[in-house]
Structure formats: structure tokens, C-alpha cells
Write a protein that holds these residues in place. Sequence first.
Motif, PDB file in Angstrom:
ATOM      1  N   ALA A 262     -65.207  -3.724  28.365  1.00 46.11           N
ATOM      2  CA  ALA A 262     -65.361  -5.154  28.109  1.00 46.11           C
ATOM      3  C   ALA A 262     -66.158  -5.401  26.840  1.00 46.11           C
ATOM      4  CB  ALA A 262     -66.041  -5.822  29.307  1.00 46.11           C
ATOM      5  N   LEU A 263     -67.197  -4.570  26.607  1.00 40.62           N
ATOM      6  CA  LEU A 263     -67.993  -4.700  25.394  1.00 40.62           C
ATOM      7  C   LEU A 263     -67.144  -4.469  24.154  1.00 40.62           C
ATOM      8  CD1 LEU A 263     -70.754  -4.931  23.943  1.00 40.62           C
ATOM      9  CD2 LEU A 263     -71.026  -2.477  24.319  1.00 40.62           C
ATOM     10  N   CYS A 264     -66.174  -3.558  24.245  1.00 40.21           N
ATOM     11  CA  CYS A 264     -65.295  -3.242  23.114  1.00 40.21           C
ATOM     12  C   CYS A 264     -64.071  -4.155  23.054  1.00 40.21           C
ATOM     13  CB  CYS A 264     -64.826  -1.798  23.195  1.00 40.21           C
ATOM     14  SG  CYS A 264     -66.140  -0.578  23.024  1.00 40.21           S
ATOM     15  N   GLY A 265     -63.973  -5.117  23.955  1.00 32.85           N
ATOM     16  CA  GLY A 265     -62.812  -6.009  23.952  1.00 32.85           C
ATOM     17  C   GLY A 265     -61.539  -5.307  24.372  1.00 32.85           C
ATOM     18  N   LEU A 293     -61.256   1.570  18.331  1.00 32.95           N
ATOM     19  CA  LEU A 293     -60.346   2.033  19.383  1.00 32.95           C
ATOM     20  C   LEU A 293     -58.899   1.918  18.931  1.00 32.95           C
ATOM     21  CD1 LEU A 293     -61.953   0.474  22.606  1.00 32.95           C
ATOM     22  CD2 LEU A 293     -62.220   2.801  21.720  1.00 32.95           C
ATOM     23  N   TYR A 294     -58.593   0.865  18.184  1.00 33.30           N
ATOM     24  CA  TYR A 294     -57.228   0.654  17.694  1.00 33.30           C
ATOM     25  C   TYR A 294     -56.823   1.768  16.732  1.00 33.30           C
ATOM     26  CZ  TYR A 294     -53.246  -1.666  15.472  1.00 33.30           C
ATOM     27  OH  TYR A 294     -52.001  -1.969  14.981  1.00 33.30           O
ATOM     28  N   ARG A 295     -57.740   2.164  15.839  1.00 34.19           N
ATOM     29  CA  ARG A 295     -57.432   3.231  14.893  1.00 34.19           C
ATOM     30  C   ARG A 295     -57.240   4.569  15.615  1.00 34.19           C
ATOM     31  NH1 ARG A 295     -61.460   0.498  12.003  1.00 34.19           N
ATOM     32  NH2 ARG A 295     -63.044   2.096  12.431  1.00 34.19           N
ATOM     33  N   ILE A 296     -58.044   4.815  16.641  1.00 33.48           N
ATOM     34  CA  ILE A 296     -57.865   6.032  17.437  1.00 33.48           C
ATOM     35  C   ILE A 296     -56.502   6.008  18.123  1.00 33.48           C
ATOM     36  CG2 ILE A 296     -58.752   7.374  19.376  1.00 33.48           C
ATOM     37  CD1 ILE A 296     -61.534   6.257  18.717  1.00 33.48           C
ATOM     38  N   ALA A 297     -56.122   4.843  18.657  1.00 26.10           N
ATOM     39  CA  ALA A 297     -54.826   4.713  19.328  1.00 26.10           C
ATOM     40  C   ALA A 297     -53.678   4.988  18.362  1.00 26.10           C
ATOM     41  CB  ALA A 297     -54.689   3.323  19.945  1.00 26.10           C
ATOM     42  N   ALA A 331     -57.601   3.233  27.997  1.00 22.68           N
ATOM     43  CA  ALA A 331     -57.757   4.639  28.353  1.00 22.68           C
ATOM     44  C   ALA A 331     -58.696   5.351  27.374  1.00 22.68           C
ATOM     45  CB  ALA A 331     -56.390   5.327  28.370  1.00 22.68           C
ATOM     46  N   ILE A 332     -58.602   5.000  26.095  1.00 22.92           N
ATOM     47  CA  ILE A 332     -59.483   5.607  25.098  1.00 22.92           C
ATOM     48  C   ILE A 332     -60.927   5.181  25.344  1.00 22.92           C
ATOM     49  CG2 ILE A 332     -60.049   5.651  22.636  1.00 22.92           C
ATOM     50  CD1 ILE A 332     -57.010   5.342  22.123  1.00 22.92           C
ATOM     51  N   ALA A 333     -61.139   3.926  25.724  1.00 18.02           N
ATOM     52  CA  ALA A 333     -62.488   3.461  26.050  1.00 18.02           C
ATOM     53  C   ALA A 333     -63.072   4.277  27.200  1.00 18.02           C
ATOM     54  CB  ALA A 333     -62.464   1.976  26.412  1.00 18.02           C
ATOM     55  N   ARG A 338     -67.071   8.455  28.636  1.00 21.69           N
ATOM     56  CA  ARG A 338     -67.430   9.762  29.192  1.00 21.69           C
ATOM     57  C   ARG A 338     -68.160  10.609  28.153  1.00 21.69           C
ATOM     58  NH1 ARG A 338     -64.816  14.722  29.282  1.00 21.69           N
ATOM     59  NH2 ARG A 338     -63.065  13.798  28.155  1.00 21.69           N
ATOM     60  N   CYS A 339     -67.691  10.561  26.908  1.00 20.54           N
ATOM     61  CA  CYS A 339     -68.363  11.317  25.848  1.00 20.54           C
ATOM     62  C   CYS A 339     -69.760  10.770  25.559  1.00 20.54           C
ATOM     63  CB  CYS A 339     -67.526  11.299  24.573  1.00 20.54           C
ATOM     64  SG  CYS A 339     -65.951  12.182  24.677  1.00 20.54           S
TER      65      CYS A 339
END
Length: 401
Positions: A262-265, A293-297, A331-333, A338-339
Motif C-alpha cells: 500500500a505504501l508503494c501504491g 516496482l514498475y521498472r523491475i516489472a 508480487a514484486i512488492a 521479504r528482502c
Amino acid sequence: MTSAATEDTAGRDVFAGVDSHADTIHVAAVSDNGGHLADAEFPTTAAGYAAALAFLNAHGHVLAIGVEGTTSYGTGFTREARAHGHRVVEVNRPDRAEHRRIGKSDPIDAYAAALSGRASSAPKDDTVAGIRALHNAARSAVKARTAALNQIAQILITAPETIRAKYGQLTAKERTDALARVRPAGDAVHTAVLTALKSLARRVKELTTEHEALTKTLDTEATAHNPGLRAAYGVGPDTAAQLLVTAGGNPERMRTEAAFAALCGAAPVPASSGRTNRHRLSRGGDRAANAALYRIALCRMSSDRRTRDYIVRQTEAGRTKKEIIRLLKRAIARDVFRCLTTTVAVPGIADLRPLRQAKNITLTAVAGHFEVWPATISTLERGIRRDDDLANAYREWLTAA
């Protein structure tokens, strides 16, 4: 103050609030039942912070201090209050509707922060302050370089025909290199235009060098702070730094991975109506973290085998590209959280290159066996790319070869 009043004050529990500014902080104390006790203003200096804490302690036992801007103007006071053992909670800025209703002043904001002191949102600590500074500097270098490149393109649009014909068709890098070496000559107009273009081109080259140096340092800091996050697939120095800044050096302040999403939208937002039952992309949260997160996706969508298989399955299920990206970001969030909150073991890859070279096997031969590009194997060996499945399979193949 009389002895009776002193005894009454000593046994009283109070909440405190701080409205922070660049040069001053306004502190307020309220009783545990919400009654206003006192407020005062102090300078943002070491002496001012000490005086502010003494002022609050004089009104009773401080249970918590709500601070507006714990990572901005209130950083100094937050650090000092924590050093003295006080519990500090982060307070959001009052919304505009609230300001219109009750007015706006430093005492009002300080009392509002004090009444929010019963909240439980812990502020970020200082362990990522260096990463935040490096990340801000690197981003500003990119913005300035982009602005200079855009200025070069705009000047060439209206430049004399000879200049436009010579430099207009070149690629950005070729144009920058050529203009940085140019010697302005010709009439007054040509000389002025070429001088401006040369200045901008040199600025681009300097900013590029600066950004590369900052990124290298940022990569070292982010890797040292959280090697598991930096080694995750598709997480580069910039995205790792942004996610660390968003979470803070104490990510335990976010109790669940749903809170981090939620913090990351990236949390799903219901958008159902009538017979339609669906979720949409969130427009809230930290947009810089959402962009990370979008760039990672995008990186995983282009080169990660598991992600590409997942996209195929979701597309066959009838989901649109936007919906699939929303699911991927969520899913990336989860992986990032976890990391951030646990120690993730990073498999060693230092043995891969020596083992390959000892057996006199080329990168091309390895790439041909695993049906990938040689650059993929090279980046895997150098630790630039993380792919645990490929690394394990590569090691087993080399051992058996």
C-alpha cells in the motif's frame, strides 16, 4: 511553581507535538485526556532542541512525541528526542479541509501533532540517510542532463541550415561528442549558436560522468546495506536505493507486506460495479517507489523466463496488460518486503568464471548450451545479473563437463 503543582506535574502523563520548519520548531503539550497544556517556539539548533525537550519534560512524563516531517525539517529534533529515550511517532500533515475548518498556525499544527501522538507509526531511522543523499544527487544529475539534451534539440530546430544539416541527423551521443569538440566560427549568428551548443554538450558529458560515479557509489552502499535486495532479479542500484529510502532503515515499522504494498501504491484497489468485478491500479502511495516496482516489472517481463510464462497464463485467462502489470507489481512488492525484513542469502557466483576458464570453455559455448545470449552468462558471472536457477544449472554443467 509551587511544590504541589510540581508534584502534580511530575505525576502527569502528557503527549507532545512538534510543527517543524527550517529555522524554528513549535512544540505543544497536551494531557492524556486531550487538554491543551502549553506551547512554545524554539530554534532548530542543538540548544533549541535541548530547550524544547526540557520544556516538554517540565509538564509531565512524555509518553510520545508526534513530529510532522521526521525526514525533513523535523529530522534534527527527532534524532535528539530519540537520543534522550523518547518515543517519536510520525505525523502526517493535516489535510486542507481540516485547515479550512480550524485555521492554520504553528500552535494549531503543534497541538494537532500532539493529539496524534497516540498513533503508532514509527519514523524512519538514519541508516539510509547516505543512500538518500546519493540517490537524490544521482537523480538531479539525470534531470539536468535530460534538460541539456532537450535544449540542444530545441536549438537545432531553429539553428541555421548548415548547423542543422551537420548535427541534426546524428544520434544523441554522436551529436554530444561532436558538439563538445566544435570550434565556433562564422558570422555572429553561427558563432553564438555553436557556442551555446558546445556549452550544453560539455555539460551533458560532465553530468554523464558525474552520474556514473554517483551510481557506482550508490551501488556499493545499497549492496552493503541490503545485499539480498540488490541481488534480486531486475533490481538495479537506482531501484534498490529508492526502495530502501521508501522503507527506511527500520522496515519493521511496516508490520505486513500488505502495508508495504500500500505504501508503494501497489495494493489492489477495488473497481467493481454492477456485474463487473475487478481491481485497478492504485494512484496513491509513494509514486517514486511505485515507479521502481514498475521498472523491475518491465525488466522481468522482458528477460525473466518465469515472468514471461506467468504473462502467457494471465493473458490466456483474459487479463489486460495493465491488470497483469498490477499483479506483477504486487508480487514484486512481496519479494521486496521479504528482502527488506529478513536476511536473504545470496548464492555465491565467484567460482563460475574461474571454473569455466579452467576448463577452457568460451562464453559462446555456454550461451549456446543454455540458449541465452553470451552477455547473459557474462553478467551472471560478474554478479550484475542474478538468476539462481541458471547459476545452479551452470555450475552443475561445468562440474560435469
